[in-house]
Design a protein around this motif. Structure first.
Motif, PDB file in Angstrom:
ATOM      1  N   ASP A  73      65.806  32.547 -26.986  1.00 40.38           N
ATOM      2  CA  ASP A  73      66.878  33.773 -26.717  1.00 40.38           C
ATOM      3  C   ASP A  73      67.949  33.731 -27.821  1.00 40.38           C
ATOM      4  OD1 ASP A  73      68.261  35.434 -25.038  1.00 40.38           O
ATOM      5  OD2 ASP A  73      69.499  33.871 -24.012  1.00 40.38           O
ATOM      6  N   GLN A  74      68.393  34.762 -28.025  1.00 38.94           N
ATOM      7  CA  GLN A  74      69.429  35.023 -28.976  1.00 38.94           C
ATOM      8  C   GLN A  74      68.914  34.805 -30.261  1.00 38.94           C
ATOM      9  OE1 GLN A  74      71.929  36.764 -28.364  1.00 38.94           O
ATOM     10  NE2 GLN A  74      71.862  36.753 -26.240  1.00 38.94           N
ATOM     11  N   ASP A  77      71.053  34.888 -33.851  1.00 36.96           N
ATOM     12  CA  ASP A  77      72.300  33.812 -33.537  1.00 36.96           C
ATOM     13  C   ASP A  77      71.819  32.691 -34.046  1.00 36.96           C
ATOM     14  OD1 ASP A  77      73.514  36.184 -32.790  1.00 36.96           O
ATOM     15  OD2 ASP A  77      74.242  35.278 -30.881  1.00 36.96           O
ATOM     16  N   LYS A  80      70.435  32.563 -37.873  1.00 41.91           N
ATOM     17  CA  LYS A  80      71.674  32.343 -38.906  1.00 41.91           C
ATOM     18  C   LYS A  80      72.192  31.059 -38.715  1.00 41.91           C
ATOM     19  CE  LYS A  80      72.629  37.319 -38.409  1.00 41.91           C
ATOM     20  NZ  LYS A  80      73.878  38.203 -37.861  1.00 41.91           N
ATOM     21  N   LEU A  83      70.033  28.583 -40.576  1.00 40.21           N
ATOM     22  CA  LEU A  83      69.988  28.856 -41.931  1.00 40.21           C
ATOM     23  C   LEU A  83      71.157  28.394 -42.616  1.00 40.21           C
ATOM     24  CD1 LEU A  83      68.680  32.572 -42.389  1.00 40.21           C
ATOM     25  CD2 LEU A  83      67.607  30.598 -43.243  1.00 40.21           C
ATOM     26  N   ASN A 254      65.017  46.576 -15.209  1.00 40.55           N
ATOM     27  CA  ASN A 254      65.418  45.979 -16.473  1.00 40.55           C
ATOM     28  C   ASN A 254      65.005  46.652 -17.555  1.00 40.55           C
ATOM     29  OD1 ASN A 254      66.665  43.781 -15.102  1.00 40.55           O
ATOM     30  ND2 ASN A 254      65.020  42.793 -14.559  1.00 40.55           N
ATOM     31  N   ASN A 385      76.647  47.850 -31.377  1.00 35.20           N
ATOM     32  CA  ASN A 385      77.570  47.577 -30.238  1.00 35.20           C
ATOM     33  C   ASN A 385      78.562  48.735 -30.234  1.00 35.20           C
ATOM     34  OD1 ASN A 385      76.207  45.074 -29.986  1.00 35.20           O
ATOM     35  ND2 ASN A 385      77.832  43.967 -30.843  1.00 35.20           N
TER      36      ASN A 385
ATOM     37  N   LEU B  61      76.508  31.917 -45.121  1.00 33.06           N
ATOM     38  CA  LEU B  61      75.130  32.041 -45.456  1.00 33.06           C
ATOM     39  C   LEU B  61      75.005  31.833 -47.103  1.00 33.06           C
ATOM     40  CD1 LEU B  61      73.078  34.614 -43.595  1.00 33.06           C
ATOM     41  CD2 LEU B  61      72.559  32.439 -43.861  1.00 33.06           C
ATOM     42  N   ARG B  82      89.162  45.635 -30.426  1.00 33.04           N
ATOM     43  CA  ARG B  82      88.174  44.641 -29.480  1.00 33.04           C
ATOM     44  C   ARG B  82      89.171  43.749 -29.228  1.00 33.04           C
ATOM     45  NH1 ARG B  82      82.821  44.846 -29.257  1.00 33.04           N
ATOM     46  NH2 ARG B  82      82.520  42.697 -29.600  1.00 33.04           N
ATOM     47  N   TYR B 249      78.792  36.364 -20.480  1.00 32.93           N
ATOM     48  CA  TYR B 249      77.858  36.295 -21.755  1.00 32.93           C
ATOM     49  C   TYR B 249      76.571  36.542 -20.985  1.00 32.93           C
ATOM     50  CZ  TYR B 249      74.699  34.143 -25.225  1.00 32.93           C
ATOM     51  OH  TYR B 249      73.712  34.109 -25.996  1.00 32.93           O
ATOM     52  N   THR B 255      76.870  40.730 -25.195  1.00 30.74           N
ATOM     53  CA  THR B 255      77.338  42.068 -25.822  1.00 30.74           C
ATOM     54  C   THR B 255      78.988  42.115 -25.271  1.00 30.74           C
ATOM     55  OG1 THR B 255      76.728  43.635 -24.443  1.00 30.74           O
ATOM     56  CG2 THR B 255      75.264  42.953 -26.080  1.00 30.74           C
ATOM     57  N   TYR B 270      82.732  33.617 -29.888  1.00 28.02           N
ATOM     58  CA  TYR B 270      81.527  33.460 -29.852  1.00 28.02           C
ATOM     59  C   TYR B 270      80.701  34.347 -30.662  1.00 28.02           C
ATOM     60  CZ  TYR B 270      76.486  33.333 -28.966  1.00 28.02           C
ATOM     61  OH  TYR B 270      75.212  33.253 -29.007  1.00 28.02           O
ATOM     62  N   PHE B 274      79.014  33.292 -34.214  1.00 27.62           N
ATOM     63  CA  PHE B 274      77.328  33.402 -34.390  1.00 27.62           C
ATOM     64  C   PHE B 274      76.777  34.689 -34.752  1.00 27.62           C
ATOM     65  CE2 PHE B 274      78.642  29.650 -31.697  1.00 27.62           C
ATOM     66  CZ  PHE B 274      78.052  28.649 -32.450  1.00 27.62           C
ATOM     67  N   ARG B 275      77.435  35.722 -34.407  1.00 30.30           N
ATOM     68  CA  ARG B 275      76.690  37.227 -34.733  1.00 30.30           C
ATOM     69  C   ARG B 275      77.240  37.611 -36.041  1.00 30.30           C
ATOM     70  NH1 ARG B 275      75.807  39.506 -29.105  1.00 30.30           N
ATOM     71  NH2 ARG B 275      74.410  37.674 -29.148  1.00 30.30           N
ATOM     72  N   LEU B 277      79.268  35.608 -38.226  1.00 34.56           N
ATOM     73  CA  LEU B 277      79.441  34.421 -39.349  1.00 34.56           C
ATOM     74  C   LEU B 277      80.756  34.543 -39.948  1.00 34.56           C
ATOM     75  CD1 LEU B 277      75.847  34.838 -41.079  1.00 34.56           C
ATOM     76  CD2 LEU B 277      76.753  33.442 -39.138  1.00 34.56           C
TER      77      LEU B 277
END
Lengths: 420, 311
Positions: A73-74, A77, A80, A83, A254, A385, B61, B82, B249, B255, B270, B274-275, B277
């Motif tokens: 999942d994810q 995320d 990254k 890494l 779904n 998004n 990164l 947001r 979540y 999202t 979050y 994590f998305r 960075l």
């Protein structure tokens, strides 16, 4: 008390130090190298296939052992984070969508230097390979791809005396109205004409059909232009005015393939992944595929692709390349794509496996020539998004399309600016 | 889901510095060393590091780089639409969930305390949702909230309008509220139940002699005597609800959709880390949240504060 702490510390330290010591068994059997490979979860049968391909690789390369780890999942995320923490696998899947960001951050190994003539990199579909190029360097080789095609229910078509799939978007809308049916007279529509996925990933070709674009040359969002709105308006009109299309959650499903498989919609737009799913889950469903209807007299579709890339921090780069070159090489790819889970990104394999003759897959294969790659610059999350959020509210009639798109474009660009 | 916290009260007393006292102090600190070490490493240091992070733009990164940017992360907060959406969602959530779950918990506790037959069974039954993991609950409720799901079937049966609970921005957050009230109220009910059993019977007898009926006994004896517990329940409720994360979540697959309707402050943090960075910016949002919770707790202490009933 102190004595106890002392003992505890000694035990803890000895465990830690043992752990970091090289395990002797690794060294006895003539230098076996471990390569870590990561990907996201797929169906069990696909997983089994990958295991087989990896086993073949290991028998051919007895000095390399592949450790496959699935991230369920994810994926991005997790990847990254790993890494950053220098705990990433040596070789991993990378979606074309996420490629521009990672390539620009210098965490991937450029692969140009490893390519041998027999690997034959010119055999790849140019469009797919392009997605993993950054500043004249190749960072990944596509393992497979899929485009989008129109899936239609043959029975539903026959019942309405429709013999051919729609060739233009206008036709698709008239067909949809014809196929929207209330079977029991209870005021509830039992079958809609068309199953819509209002996500940017499925809309870019509509934007392009009128000459619009999603991101401009600088990587900023640009989907609120007049041209782009024209393409998007088609979706809104069908959903709100014709009422002949539904979203997956409207009918309690779904995915697009699920609403199609359950017969809640007579047509939908999906990729190659839907074919094994539909065959497995709905064996009695009679369906066919066709190239996407032309919009504004322009042919268009999306192409999604995933590559194997190498971590710049990988310890055994030569062996990691061996793995990549096997998996994306002619032999490995033929095994991987031979059962039809995915389409081969090499032209020679596509020809060999004959997918351009396949009844269900020929429409998908034909699309690759005019498809738009699903890639929206370095900051896909922001663009996606913001678009998806606002576009849904337009679908629900909460705001006009133009206003919503202008707003989400502005917000996305503000976020991108803050990140640069 | 529920944040269990402890209140540590340090009683600082000024003493005269005699030799004996110094050794006593040392012994005291020695006993506290394990706690100080653990708290220091896992609570104090991260907070200090977060302060440091919030003043920097951090490149994560490809080699970590810190770039000092002063308060720019904080000024960006004001500008970020947001953040305000997330704050508004969270505040809405707190305003609806905390009073509802507190009142519901009180009602459940009082009914249980009134001598129903099989009280222990009822207690176990009520408490079950709290024991279940919130992630599992969220997944189960996603089935219930499905357009063809149980809840909509039930609503149609009653002749009420149905909703697309997961897909409609207007109701998505309400769905999460409903689920959370259902699952957390019993936890506070147990706390109330324990407190109710501590109320001396003599007070009720005295009230009866004064001619109070059941309702008056509840309003003038039970509720005031439960005030310290109510403070605890509301404080914990506010902290827990402000930190809403896992349910939204899971409902939105990370999202915060549809149309940002389930975006909460913690989910935003979050996403920032994590998305996107952007750990510096995320720390700034975290401080905004901490500031908010502290302020509200202080205000609440003013109004509900003291430990003594009838003060």
């Amino acid at each position: 008390m102190l004595k106890f702490i002392g003992i505890a510390l000694t035990i803890a330290l000895s465990i830690i130090s043992c752990h970091s010591l090289p395990i002797p068994s690794n060294y006895t059997s003539s230098q076996v190298v471990n390569i870590k490979l990561s990907g996201w979860g797929a169906s069990p049968s696909e997983q089994k296939l990958l295991k087989q391909v990896l086993q073949n690789f290991e028998t051919q390369h007895p000095n390399i052992q592949v450790k496959y780890e699935e991230i369920s999942d994810q994926y991005m995320d997790v990847m990254k984070t790993r890494l950053i923490g220098e705990a990433a696998p040596d070789v991993f899947y990378l979606d074309a969508l996420e490629a521009p960001f990672l390539m620009s951050q210098g965490v991937l190994e450029p692969l140009e230097q490893y390519i041998t003539p027999e690997f034959d990199s010119s055999d790849f579909e140019v469009k797919l390979l392009e997605s993993f190029k950054y500043k004249n360097q190749i960072y990944g080789f596509p393992k497979d791809y899929s485009t989008l095609a129109l899936f239609y229910n043959k029975k539903a078509f026959a019942l309405e005396n429709l013999s051919n799939p729609p060739a233009t978007w206008d036709e698709l809308r008239t067909y949809s109205q014809q196929l929207t049916i209330e079977r029991q007279q209870d005021g509830r529509i039992s079958q809609y004409g068309f199953g819509e996925i209002p996500e940017l990933a499925r809309q870019v070709y509509k934007i392009k059909a009128f000459g619009g674009q999603v991101v401009d040359d600088q990587g900023y969002a640009a989907f609120a232009s007049e041209a782009a709105l024209k393409g998007l308006q088609l979706v809104i009109d069908q959903y709100q005015k014709d009422r002949s299309s539904v979203q997956k959650s409207d009918v309690g499903t779904n995915s697009a393939s699920e609403m199609f498989g359950q017969g809640k919609v007579a047509m939908t737009i999906e990729g190659n992944w839907a074919i094994p799913f539909l065959n497995d889950s709905f064996p009695n469903l009679e369906f066919a595929t066709a190239e996407l209807p032309r919009i504004n007299d322009v042919k268009g579709t999306m192409v999604f692709t995933v590559a194997y890339v190498m971590n710049k921090q990988a310890k055994h780069k030569a062996e990691a390349w061996q793995l990549i070159s096997y998996l994306t090489g002619k032999e490995g790819m033929e095994k991987w794509t031979g059962t039809g889970f995915a389409l081969p990104s090499r032209k020679s394999i596509a020809q060999k496996l004959g997918y351009n003759q396949d009844i269900l897959r020929s429409a998908l294969v034909a699309g690759v020539d005019y498809a738009t790659t699903w890639q929206v610059g370095k900051y896909p999350a922001e663009i996606m998004n913001n678009f998806d959020n606002q576009f849904i509210s337009v679908m629900l009639g909460q705001q006009p399309l133009k206003q919503a798109m202008e707003r989400s474009q502005a917000v996305a660009n503000k976020q991108i600016k803050a990140m640069e | 889901m529920i944040q269990h916290g402890g209140f540590v009260v340090f009683e600082v007393r000024r003493r005269r510095q005699t030799k004996k006292n110094i050794t006593e102090d040392l012994a005291g600190y020695l006993f506290m060393t394990p706690t100080i070490l653990v708290m220091g490493t896992f609570v104090v240091l991260p907070i200090l590091y977060a302060v440091y992070l919030s003043l920097h733009k951090v490149k994560l990164l490809g080699g970590i780089e810190y770039d000092f940017i002063g308060f720019r992360n904080f000024t960006r907060l004001v500008d970020d639409e947001r953040v305000w959406i997330a704050l508004w969602n969270t505040v809405q959530y707190v305003i609806i969930v905390v009073p509802t779950q507190t009142i519901l918990a009180l009602i459940l506790a009082v009914t249980l305390n009134s001598g129903i037959r099989g009280r222990n069974w009822w207690r176990i039954l009520y408490f079950l949702p709290t024991v279940t993991s919130s992630a599992v609950l969220a997944l189960i409720f996603m089935w219930i909230y499905n357009t063809d799901g149980l809840l909509n079937d039930f609503l149609t049966f009653l002749g009420l309008p149905t909703y697309n609970w997961l897909g409609d921005p207007q109701v998505a957050l309400k769905g999460i509220m409903l689920m959370n009230i259902w699952s957390t109220a019993p936890f506070y009910m147990v706390i109330y139940l324990a407190a109710l059993q501590d109320i001396p019977q003599t007070l009720y007898e005295a009230a009866e002699l004064d001619g109070a009926n059941n309702w008056q006994k509840f309003i003038y004896v039970t509720v005031p005597l439960l005030k310290p517990v109510t403070f605890f329940v509301i404080a914990m409720g506010i902290i827990g609800t402000f930190q809403l994360f896992d349910q939204s979540y899971i409902f939105s697959r990370g999202t915060g959709g549809p149309n940002n309707s389930t975006l909460t402050v913690v989910l935003l943090i979050y996403q920032a880390v994590f998305r996107n960075l952007q750990i510096g910016y995320a720390s700034a949002i975290a401080f905004l949240l901490a500031f908010l919770i502290i302020t509200i707790s202080l205000i609440q202490r003013r109004f509900l504060g003291s430990d003594k009933p009838y003060s």
